[in-house]
Design an enzyme around this catalytic site. Structure first.
Site, PDB file in Angstrom:
ATOM      1  N   CYS A  73      74.892  12.652 -55.300  1.00  0.00           N
ATOM      2  CA  CYS A  73      75.516  13.665 -54.448  1.00  0.00           C
ATOM      3  C   CYS A  73      76.976  13.793 -54.869  1.00  0.00           C
ATOM      4  O   CYS A  73      77.767  12.864 -54.671  1.00  0.00           O
ATOM      5  CB  CYS A  73      75.408  13.286 -52.972  1.00  0.00           C
ATOM      6  SG  CYS A  73      76.166  14.507 -51.868  1.00  0.00           S
ATOM      7  N   ASN A  75      79.513  15.891 -53.847  1.00  0.00           N
ATOM      8  CA  ASN A  75      80.526  15.970 -52.800  1.00  0.00           C
ATOM      9  C   ASN A  75      80.730  14.623 -52.123  1.00  0.00           C
ATOM     10  O   ASN A  75      81.851  14.240 -51.797  1.00  0.00           O
ATOM     11  CB  ASN A  75      80.136  17.033 -51.766  1.00  0.00           C
ATOM     12  CG  ASN A  75      80.327  18.437 -52.280  1.00  0.00           C
ATOM     13  OD1 ASN A  75      81.284  18.728 -53.003  1.00  0.00           O
ATOM     14  ND2 ASN A  75      79.423  19.333 -51.929  1.00  0.00           N
ATOM     15  N   HIS A 150      67.832  19.905 -60.593  1.00  0.00           N
ATOM     16  CA  HIS A 150      68.294  21.212 -60.136  1.00  0.00           C
ATOM     17  C   HIS A 150      67.617  22.339 -60.911  1.00  0.00           C
ATOM     18  O   HIS A 150      67.433  22.250 -62.131  1.00  0.00           O
ATOM     19  CB  HIS A 150      69.806  21.344 -60.292  1.00  0.00           C
ATOM     20  CG  HIS A 150      70.575  20.631 -59.234  1.00  0.00           C
ATOM     21  ND1 HIS A 150      70.961  21.233 -58.055  1.00  0.00           N
ATOM     22  CD2 HIS A 150      71.002  19.350 -59.151  1.00  0.00           C
ATOM     23  CE1 HIS A 150      71.611  20.349 -57.305  1.00  0.00           C
ATOM     24  NE2 HIS A 150      71.641  19.206 -57.951  1.00  0.00           N
ATOM     25  N   ASN A 181      66.219  20.807 -56.176  1.00  0.00           N
ATOM     26  CA  ASN A 181      67.280  21.567 -55.535  1.00  0.00           C
ATOM     27  C   ASN A 181      67.291  22.967 -56.155  1.00  0.00           C
ATOM     28  O   ASN A 181      67.159  23.106 -57.377  1.00  0.00           O
ATOM     29  CB  ASN A 181      68.633  20.897 -55.760  1.00  0.00           C
ATOM     30  CG  ASN A 181      68.687  19.496 -55.174  1.00  0.00           C
ATOM     31  OD1 ASN A 181      68.787  19.315 -53.975  1.00  0.00           O
ATOM     32  ND2 ASN A 181      68.606  18.483 -56.033  1.00  0.00           N
ATOM     33  N   GLU A 198      69.358  22.742 -50.704  1.00  0.00           N
ATOM     34  CA  GLU A 198      69.394  21.342 -51.105  1.00  0.00           C
ATOM     35  C   GLU A 198      68.124  20.618 -50.666  1.00  0.00           C
ATOM     36  O   GLU A 198      67.731  20.689 -49.492  1.00  0.00           O
ATOM     37  CB  GLU A 198      70.638  20.666 -50.515  1.00  0.00           C
ATOM     38  CG  GLU A 198      71.002  19.385 -51.205  1.00  0.00           C
ATOM     39  CD  GLU A 198      72.421  18.928 -50.872  1.00  0.00           C
ATOM     40  OE1 GLU A 198      72.721  17.750 -51.157  1.00  0.00           O
ATOM     41  OE2 GLU A 198      73.221  19.734 -50.347  1.00  0.00           O
ATOM     42  N   ARG A 199      67.505  19.967 -51.607  1.00  0.00           N
ATOM     43  CA  ARG A 199      66.275  19.205 -51.363  1.00  0.00           C
ATOM     44  C   ARG A 199      66.472  18.220 -50.210  1.00  0.00           C
ATOM     45  O   ARG A 199      67.362  17.403 -50.217  1.00  0.00           O
ATOM     46  CB  ARG A 199      65.914  18.459 -52.652  1.00  0.00           C
ATOM     47  CG  ARG A 199      64.706  17.560 -52.610  1.00  0.00           C
ATOM     48  CD  ARG A 199      64.543  16.793 -53.907  1.00  0.00           C
ATOM     49  NE  ARG A 199      65.705  15.954 -54.213  1.00  0.00           N
ATOM     50  CZ  ARG A 199      65.728  15.026 -55.164  1.00  0.00           C
ATOM     51  NH1 ARG A 199      64.676  14.823 -55.937  1.00  0.00           N
ATOM     52  NH2 ARG A 199      66.812  14.310 -55.385  1.00  0.00           N
ATOM     53  N   CYS A 207      77.378  22.115 -52.537  1.00  0.00           N
ATOM     54  CA  CYS A 207      76.597  21.062 -53.192  1.00  0.00           C
ATOM     55  C   CYS A 207      77.277  20.759 -54.524  1.00  0.00           C
ATOM     56  O   CYS A 207      77.285  21.606 -55.427  1.00  0.00           O
ATOM     57  CB  CYS A 207      75.153  21.520 -53.414  1.00  0.00           C
ATOM     58  SG  CYS A 207      74.131  20.326 -54.308  1.00  0.00           S
ATOM     59  N   GLY A 210      74.899  20.600 -57.459  1.00  0.00           N
ATOM     60  CA  GLY A 210      74.462  21.964 -57.748  1.00  0.00           C
ATOM     61  C   GLY A 210      75.506  22.737 -58.533  1.00  0.00           C
ATOM     62  O   GLY A 210      75.185  23.480 -59.467  1.00  0.00           O
TER      63      GLY A 210
END
Length: 267
Positions: A73, A75, A150, A181, A198-199, A207, A210
């Site tokens: 992740c 962020n 992604h 995603n 988002e998955r 994201c 992403g």
């Protein structure tokens, strides 16, 4: 067992962060979902648990709001780097990444992207830069693994795509054994405008992975040059990437509040 937590967000993508390096925290999918609940819990897109690591400064566990554990992740990585405040190496299920705080956020080295179909992963082999598949008007995406999988569609106007309807359909398609995603993007004046399903979470304000995956796909297709600004509903990130190198992601973070919770009351 009572423990302290931090609430932070990166461009509106919000997290509950628990430092469990000194006091173990047992966690189940049900407990993670209960903590993430915005009505009866603390509320977040992802729950982040920091644990000891044998190969980095610490290990970061990432749980989506539905209780599923995921590999990466972006962020959250920026928020954790800002919270720690010094250059740090972070172990994730997607690999070891590094990050350091800046005046308004953090810069994170997200590692090198992967493009082979097994690494995405896909159910069968195909060209991941121009995939011969589609769902309604969303056609010929690219796929990139940046620690998590992604799928990226380049469209005329990302704002009009019914991502809340198409995203959950594509996420669970059998083509993606570990789900995926879903990113929809358009490019205007050299800036990528991006929305992400988002998955395990749904539509989010931002994201980070992403943004990384979409920037890499756009650079690979010759649509933009590095560094590139990626605008999401919650704000902007700057992504830098050169073929064969790791991805650099820079953007702001916000510390919202800290608190204490009795974890036994969740799940």
């Amino acid at each position: 067992m009572t423990g302290r937590f931090h609430k932070m967000h990166g461009l509106g993508n919000d997290f509950v962060i628990v430092d469990a390096r000194e006091q173990e925290m047992e966690l189940s999918a049900a407990k993670a979902t209960a903590i993430a609940d915005r009505h009866s819990g603390i509320g977040c897109d992802q729950l982040i648990i920091l644990r000891p690591s044998d190969i980095a400064d610490f290990r970061m566990q990432i749980f989506n709001a539905d209780g599923s554990e995921v590999e990466a992740c972006g962020n959250a990585s920026r928020c954790v780097a800002k919270l720690i405040g010094e250059e740090t190496r972070i172990e994730t299920k997607g690999g070891v990444i590094t990050g350091h705080a800046t005046a308004d956020g953090a810069i994170v080295d997200m590692g090198t992207p992967r493009f082979d179909w097994q690494a995405i992963p896909l159910a069968y082999a195909m060209d991941v830069l121009n995939m011969p598949v589609g769902w309604e008007d969303l056609q010929n995406p690219a796929a990139v693994n940046v620690g998590n999988p992604h799928l990226i569609f380049f469209v005329e106007d990302s704002a009009v795509v019914e991502l809340d309807r198409l995203g959950p359909m594509i996420e669970v398609d059998p083509l993606f054994p570990e789900k995926v995603n879903v990113n929809v993007a358009h490019i205007a004046d050299g800036v990528i405008h991006l929305r992400v399903w988002e998955r395990g979470v749904g539509l989010t304000q931002a994201c980070g992975t992403g943004a990384c995956a979409t920037a890499v796909a756009a650079i690979k297709r010759g649509l933009v040059t590095s560094p590139v600004r990626v605008d999401l509903p919650g704000g902007s990130l700057t992504i830098s990437w050169t073929a064969g190198e790791s991805i650099q992601m820079q953007g702001p973070t916000t510390y919202v509040f800290s608190g204490e919770a009795d974890w036994s009351q969740f799940g």
